[in-house]
Design an enzyme around this catalytic site. Structure first.
Site, PDB file in Angstrom:
ATOM      1  N   HIS A  19     -64.617  -7.420 -61.827  1.00 33.94           N
ATOM      2  CA  HIS A  19     -63.908  -7.750 -60.566  1.00 33.94           C
ATOM      3  C   HIS A  19     -63.182  -6.326 -60.196  1.00 33.94           C
ATOM      4  O   HIS A  19     -63.686  -5.360 -61.405  1.00 33.94           O
ATOM      5  CB  HIS A  19     -62.835  -8.452 -60.668  1.00 33.94           C
ATOM      6  CG  HIS A  19     -61.377  -8.714 -61.949  1.00 33.94           C
ATOM      7  ND1 HIS A  19     -61.028  -7.540 -62.091  1.00 33.94           N
ATOM      8  CD2 HIS A  19     -62.016  -9.378 -63.103  1.00 33.94           C
ATOM      9  CE1 HIS A  19     -59.953  -7.337 -63.894  1.00 33.94           C
ATOM     10  NE2 HIS A  19     -60.910  -8.705 -63.688  1.00 33.94           N
ATOM     11  N   HIS A  22     -61.779  -4.041 -62.679  1.00 27.53           N
ATOM     12  CA  HIS A  22     -62.626  -3.442 -64.361  1.00 27.53           C
ATOM     13  C   HIS A  22     -63.538  -2.048 -63.397  1.00 27.53           C
ATOM     14  O   HIS A  22     -63.810  -1.352 -64.059  1.00 27.53           O
ATOM     15  CB  HIS A  22     -63.958  -4.291 -64.499  1.00 27.53           C
ATOM     16  CG  HIS A  22     -63.402  -5.861 -65.258  1.00 27.53           C
ATOM     17  ND1 HIS A  22     -63.648  -7.068 -64.857  1.00 27.53           N
ATOM     18  CD2 HIS A  22     -62.440  -5.785 -66.381  1.00 27.53           C
ATOM     19  CE1 HIS A  22     -63.431  -7.465 -65.608  1.00 27.53           C
ATOM     20  NE2 HIS A  22     -62.796  -7.166 -66.572  1.00 27.53           N
ATOM     21  N   CYS A 133     -54.031 -17.765 -80.296  1.00 25.08           N
ATOM     22  CA  CYS A 133     -54.673 -18.045 -78.560  1.00 25.08           C
ATOM     23  C   CYS A 133     -55.835 -17.431 -78.845  1.00 25.08           C
ATOM     24  O   CYS A 133     -56.709 -16.122 -78.712  1.00 25.08           O
ATOM     25  CB  CYS A 133     -53.649 -17.359 -78.296  1.00 25.08           C
ATOM     26  SG  CYS A 133     -54.483 -17.502 -76.199  1.00 25.08           S
ATOM     27  N   CYS A 136     -56.607 -15.080 -76.038  1.00 25.24           N
ATOM     28  CA  CYS A 136     -56.143 -13.536 -75.645  1.00 25.24           C
ATOM     29  C   CYS A 136     -56.950 -12.878 -77.508  1.00 25.24           C
ATOM     30  O   CYS A 136     -57.040 -12.151 -77.219  1.00 25.24           O
ATOM     31  CB  CYS A 136     -54.971 -13.278 -76.692  1.00 25.24           C
ATOM     32  SG  CYS A 136     -53.680 -13.835 -75.682  1.00 25.24           S
ATOM     33  N   CYS A 150     -49.404 -20.832 -74.298  1.00 21.41           N
ATOM     34  CA  CYS A 150     -49.535 -18.984 -74.162  1.00 21.41           C
ATOM     35  C   CYS A 150     -49.287 -18.242 -72.665  1.00 21.41           C
ATOM     36  O   CYS A 150     -50.082 -19.110 -71.811  1.00 21.41           O
ATOM     37  CB  CYS A 150     -50.952 -18.285 -74.550  1.00 21.41           C
ATOM     38  SG  CYS A 150     -51.139 -17.168 -73.810  1.00 21.41           S
ATOM     39  N   HIS A 153     -52.683 -17.590 -70.652  1.00 22.41           N
ATOM     40  CA  HIS A 153     -53.146 -18.672 -70.861  1.00 22.41           C
ATOM     41  C   HIS A 153     -53.669 -20.267 -69.954  1.00 22.41           C
ATOM     42  O   HIS A 153     -54.011 -20.480 -69.775  1.00 22.41           O
ATOM     43  CB  HIS A 153     -54.675 -17.791 -72.082  1.00 22.41           C
ATOM     44  CG  HIS A 153     -54.662 -16.389 -71.953  1.00 22.41           C
ATOM     45  ND1 HIS A 153     -54.341 -16.059 -71.977  1.00 22.41           N
ATOM     46  CD2 HIS A 153     -56.066 -16.415 -71.049  1.00 22.41           C
ATOM     47  CE1 HIS A 153     -55.903 -14.872 -72.415  1.00 22.41           C
ATOM     48  NE2 HIS A 153     -56.719 -15.656 -71.422  1.00 22.41           N
ATOM     49  N   LYS A 303     -50.841 -11.663 -58.610  1.00 21.28           N
ATOM     50  CA  LYS A 303     -51.445 -10.812 -59.492  1.00 21.28           C
ATOM     51  C   LYS A 303     -52.427 -11.083 -59.881  1.00 21.28           C
ATOM     52  O   LYS A 303     -52.779 -12.575 -59.013  1.00 21.28           O
ATOM     53  CB  LYS A 303     -50.609 -11.774 -60.660  1.00 21.28           C
ATOM     54  CG  LYS A 303     -51.319 -11.314 -61.924  1.00 21.28           C
ATOM     55  CD  LYS A 303     -50.149 -12.182 -63.389  1.00 21.28           C
ATOM     56  CE  LYS A 303     -51.657 -11.152 -64.484  1.00 21.28           C
ATOM     57  NZ  LYS A 303     -50.593 -12.297 -66.015  1.00 21.28           N
ATOM     58  N   LYS A 306     -58.613 -15.401 -62.288  1.00 24.64           N
ATOM     59  CA  LYS A 306     -59.302 -16.949 -62.180  1.00 24.64           C
ATOM     60  C   LYS A 306     -58.966 -17.762 -61.494  1.00 24.64           C
ATOM     61  O   LYS A 306     -59.301 -17.208 -60.379  1.00 24.64           O
ATOM     62  CB  LYS A 306     -60.015 -16.814 -63.210  1.00 24.64           C
ATOM     63  CG  LYS A 306     -61.505 -16.293 -63.910  1.00 24.64           C
ATOM     64  CD  LYS A 306     -62.378 -17.182 -64.765  1.00 24.64           C
ATOM     65  CE  LYS A 306     -63.407 -16.805 -65.544  1.00 24.64           C
ATOM     66  NZ  LYS A 306     -63.477 -16.894 -66.350  1.00 24.64           N
TER      67      LYS A 306
HETATM   68  O1  ME8 Z   1     -59.513  -6.198 -72.740  1.00 29.16           O
HETATM   69  N1  ME8 Z   1     -55.095  -3.694 -62.613  1.00 29.16           N
HETATM   70  O2  ME8 Z   1     -61.402  -6.399 -72.333  1.00 29.16           O
HETATM   71  P1  ME8 Z   1     -61.352  -7.062 -70.196  1.00 29.16           P
HETATM   72  C1  ME8 Z   1     -56.037  -2.709 -63.491  1.00 29.16           C
HETATM   73  N2  ME8 Z   1     -62.469  -6.608 -74.097  1.00 29.16           N
HETATM   74  N3  ME8 Z   1     -56.889  -2.392 -64.513  1.00 29.16           N
HETATM   75  C2  ME8 Z   1     -57.700  -4.023 -64.660  1.00 29.16           C
HETATM   76  C3  ME8 Z   1     -57.697  -5.100 -63.964  1.00 29.16           C
HETATM   77  C4  ME8 Z   1     -55.550  -4.864 -63.015  1.00 29.16           C
HETATM   78  N4  ME8 Z   1     -54.703  -5.660 -62.786  1.00 29.16           N
HETATM   79  N5  ME8 Z   1     -57.555  -6.527 -64.662  1.00 29.16           N
HETATM   80  C5  ME8 Z   1     -58.408  -5.644 -65.170  1.00 29.16           C
HETATM   81  C6  ME8 Z   1     -60.634  -6.048 -72.568  1.00 29.16           C
HETATM   82  N6  ME8 Z   1     -58.292  -4.039 -65.668  1.00 29.16           N
HETATM   83  C7  ME8 Z   1     -61.625  -5.862 -73.697  1.00 29.16           C
HETATM   84  C8  ME8 Z   1     -61.014  -4.399 -74.275  1.00 29.16           C
HETATM   85  S1  ME8 Z   1     -61.717  -1.681 -75.784  1.00 29.16           S
HETATM   86  C9  ME8 Z   1     -62.161  -1.608 -77.444  1.00 29.16           C
HETATM   87  C10 ME8 Z   1     -61.811  -3.569 -75.774  1.00 29.16           C
HETATM   88  C11 ME8 Z   1     -59.142  -2.959 -66.609  1.00 29.16           C
HETATM   89  O3  ME8 Z   1     -62.543  -7.068 -69.971  1.00 29.16           O
HETATM   90  C12 ME8 Z   1     -58.428  -2.623 -67.092  1.00 29.16           C
HETATM   91  O4  ME8 Z   1     -59.088  -1.380 -67.682  1.00 29.16           O
HETATM   92  O5  ME8 Z   1     -60.113  -7.549 -70.372  1.00 29.16           O
HETATM   93  C13 ME8 Z   1     -57.725  -2.887 -68.400  1.00 29.16           C
HETATM   94  O6  ME8 Z   1     -57.733  -2.306 -69.596  1.00 29.16           O
HETATM   95  C14 ME8 Z   1     -59.722  -3.612 -68.665  1.00 29.16           C
HETATM   96  O7  ME8 Z   1     -59.691  -4.370 -67.295  1.00 29.16           O
HETATM   97  C15 ME8 Z   1     -59.788  -4.863 -69.494  1.00 29.16           C
HETATM   98  O8  ME8 Z   1     -60.858  -5.407 -69.352  1.00 29.16           O
END
Ligand code: ME8
Length: 642
Positions: A19, A22, A133, A136, A150, A153, A303, A306
């Site tokens: 999304h 990312h 959880c 998380c 949580c 979630h 916010k 999903k």
């Molecule tokens: O946490 N605003 O993966 P994830 C800004 N797999 N950035 C956002 C956002 C938002 N509303 N939503 C998502 C994980 N992001 C782990 C990481 S790394 C060793 C492991 C971005 O799929 C932002 O970069 O939940 C956030 O840190 C990341 O997506 C979380 O991605």
């Protein structure tokens, strides 16, 4: 000599669709990487996917495929999304790849052998009992739960007791603090740095490095019955991607000799700013240079989630605004770094204003005048024109200013500087009235104005290339500029373009988005649904999803501070269930207790004025009076209403 530059994004979970959250981090990292490359720096950019853990296994089971098949499918979605956005990563790391898994085993082995400064084992085994959880993928404390679930979630955690290997985090906190304070480890923005230092001051405990009974993960090299904790697995991607497990030379270059920057949002601060440095120190690996944790954004004030269904698919944005429009719009919504709001409602307006009107229009009007008045051949410079010196000065300063902004992660500022030069050029063009000069035949001065405007376009096409690579390449091709001059060095000097260069602007580079047509299209799309609504045409399956039951009201009390609300305990056949109903002005407590009512039982839990509500009572309003609906007949609690 400048060190090479290595930049990473988080590896994203494959249990979600890609999304714009990312996309935001990935576009930012791509822009920084492209800028460093433009400045001649040897640069390596890595993104990837996080594929292990219970959540992924559960999602795969639900989809009726193996976890690996499931991952392959979702990873494909991420790769397509990045391709559509022209993301230029040099490597894509998958957590299920051999390269990554070899690296995880190598770092786990190193950690198992490691000792703390006072000679204790860094890794030790112990029993862990706690609430876990799966959303998380972490243990969660009672304190963190809200109404037993949580907060992120909205699910109740599982109670787990199991043998785990622990990582002695507490032995490293002092050293991490020193490294942050001495500047050896830079955490940005400043607010996040303070947050990390604050966390270190709290009572943190060691974390478990492994999990029992998890089917989808990497078994520990020293105990096959346990798998690596997802965060240990995930964090090490940053070194595995550059050959920690299999290519010492590559690793030496991109880790030991480079400036290393990890980019992410602040949601994963603790793991990156504490766990990761501690793991690296224990394994005897140098720390990254900078962790930049940008803010979290909402979409039109909400916010993104999903459940709310308001996640924007970057693919949809690309269809509407192209890859470059999408990149530009996402990076310019609010200053990079802080929390903000993505104003999706304003995308069209902003695209038209910045890209179609300012930049696109400059290219069109300048290009066309060269074609009409000079047969498509760039005229020569002419120095005595009002406002020219100021324009040249602003243009020559731009590359340096923008590079400074990029080095300090001020992406929004960097873009704003470039757009400000575009606006200055448009103003210069308007003020010097070249169309009048054309009429009067003052060709030398006219040529000078057009030459200077083309120079601005050329410099902007270099500086904004990292943000909008495709469109800037397109603009450059209209001015016969090729890749050989696409470097930051070439942006430093004005008066570089050769007179006689062919200019052929035969299209609008940023065609205006038709606001009216778009609004009509949207209205038409939503009126299909509306017509159905008005005719009461609810699909039977939609209606059947509501679970309506006869319920007996067992208890009733007023909600403090809310005149209209009653907190009811009802029995809808499954024991006590709490619902909040807006009937306090119409029913006395005694009148409602013991009444049989009709309740929707399967609504998502909601918190109304701080009180949890798990369902809704049906009522009907006549004028100002409200009546609850009651079943006609002696029906037991739980009887299904259909
Ligand atoms: O946490 N605003 O993966 P994830 C800004 N797999 N950035 C956002 C956002 C938002 N509303 N939503 C998502 C994980 N992001 C782990 C990481 S790394 C060793 C492991 C971005 O799929 C932002 O970069 O939940 C956030 O840190 C990341 O997506 C979380 O991605």
């Amino acid at each position: 000599m400048t060190r090479p530059f290595y930049i990473t994004t988080p590896i994203y979970y494959v249990n979600d669709i890609p999304h714009i959250g990312h996309a935001y981090t990935t576009i930012a990292a791509d822009t920084i990487a492209r800028f460093q490359k433009l400045a001649g720096r040897d640069t390596h950019f890595v993104t990837g996917t996080d594929e292990h853990g219970t959540k992924v296994a559960e999602a795969a089971h639900k989809a009726g495929v193996t976890p690996q098949e499931y991952c392959d499918r979702i990873v494909g979605n991420f790769k397509t999304a990045w391709k559509n956005l022209d993301i230029s990563n040099d490597y894509f790391i998958r957590a299920t790849s051999k390269r990554h898994m070899d690296g995880v085993r190598k770092i786990l082995t190193a950690l198992k052998e490691a000792k703390t400064d006072d000679g204790r084992d860094v890794v030790y085994s112990d029993y862990y009992e706690g609430l876990y959880c799966t959303g998380c993928e972490k243990f969660i404390t009672e304190k963190e739960l809200v109404d037993g679930v949580c907060p992120d979630h909205k699910t109740a955690p599982q109670k787990l007791k199991e043998k785990n290997y622990f990582f002695r985090l507490t032995a490293f906190l002092g050293k991490i603090k020193e490294k942050i304070e001495s500047g050896e480890l830079t955490i940005l923005p400043e607010e996040r740095r303070r947050e990390v230092l604050g966390l270190i001051g709290q009572d943190l405990s060691d974390f478990s490095l492994s999990r029992e009974r998890v089917e989808w993960g990497i078994p520990l090299p020293f105990d096959e019955n346990q798998v690596a904790y997802v965060w240990v697995d995930a964090l090490s991607n940053y070194i595995n991607a550059i050959g920690y497990g299999d290519d010492p030379e590559l690793f030496g270059k991109w880790w030991n000799q480079s400036e290393v920057v990890h980019l992410m949002a602040k949601d994963i601060l603790k793991f990156h700013c504490l766990y990761w440095p501690a793991m690296l120190m224990a394994a005897g690996i140098k720390l990254p240079d900078t962790l930049f944790l940008h803010g979290f954004f909402t979409v039109d004030g909400d916010k993104m989630s999903k459940t709310l269904g308001n996640q924007i698919d970057p693919g949809d944005m690309v269809k509407e605004f192209g890859p470059d429009g999408t990149r530009y719009l996402l990076l310019t919504q609010y200053p990079f770094g802080i929390d903000g709001d993505i104003q999706a409602k304003r995308f069209v307006q902003q695209y038209n204003s910045d890209l179609a009107n300012d930049l696109g229009n400059l290219v069109s009007r300048v290009g066309k005048m060269v074609m009409v008045n000079f047969d498509g051949k760039l005229p020569g410079p002419f120095k005595s024109i009002d406002g020219l010196d100021e324009l040249v000065e602003q243009a020559e300063k731009l590359p340096g200013q923008v590079y400074e902004h990029i080095k300090h992660f001020r992406l929004t500022h960097a873009i704003a500087e470039a757009i400000s030069l575009v606006r200055a050029a448009n103003k210069f063009f308007n003020d010097t009235t070249p169309w009048l000069l054309a009429k009067q035949g003052e060709m030398e001065k006219l040529g000078g104005i057009l030459y200077a405007s083309c120079e601005v376009i050329r410099i902007v096409s270099i500086v904004l290339y990292p943000v909008m690579p495709r469109k800037m390449t397109e603009i450059r091709s209209l001015f016969s500029l090729d890749e050989s001059t696409l470097t930051l060095d070439h942006a430093l000097k004005f008066f570089e373009l050769q007179p006689g260069t062919l200019v052929s602007v035969d299209r609008a580079v940023f065609p205006r988005q038709d606001v009216k047509a778009k609004a009509e299209k949207k209205a038409a799309a939503s009126s299909v649904g509306k017509a159905d609504d008005q005719a009461g045409l609810l699909d039977i399956s939609e209606f059947a999803r509501a679970d309506l039951r006869v319920a007996r009201v067992l208890e009733a009390e007023r909600v403090e501070g809310a005149d209209k609300l009653l907190k009811l305990q009802v029995d809808a056949g499954g024991g006590k269930q709490q619902i909040v109903a807006g009937i306090a002005e119409h029913y006395e407590l005694d009148d409602i207790v013991d009444k049989k009512v009709i309740v929707v039982t399967n609504l998502k839990p909601a918190v109304i004025r701080g009180v949890e509500s798990n369902g809704m009572l049906l009522a009907c309003k006549k004028g100002k009076k409200l009546f609850v609906l009651v079943p006609d007949g002696d029906l037991p609690p739980g009887a299904k209403v259909s």
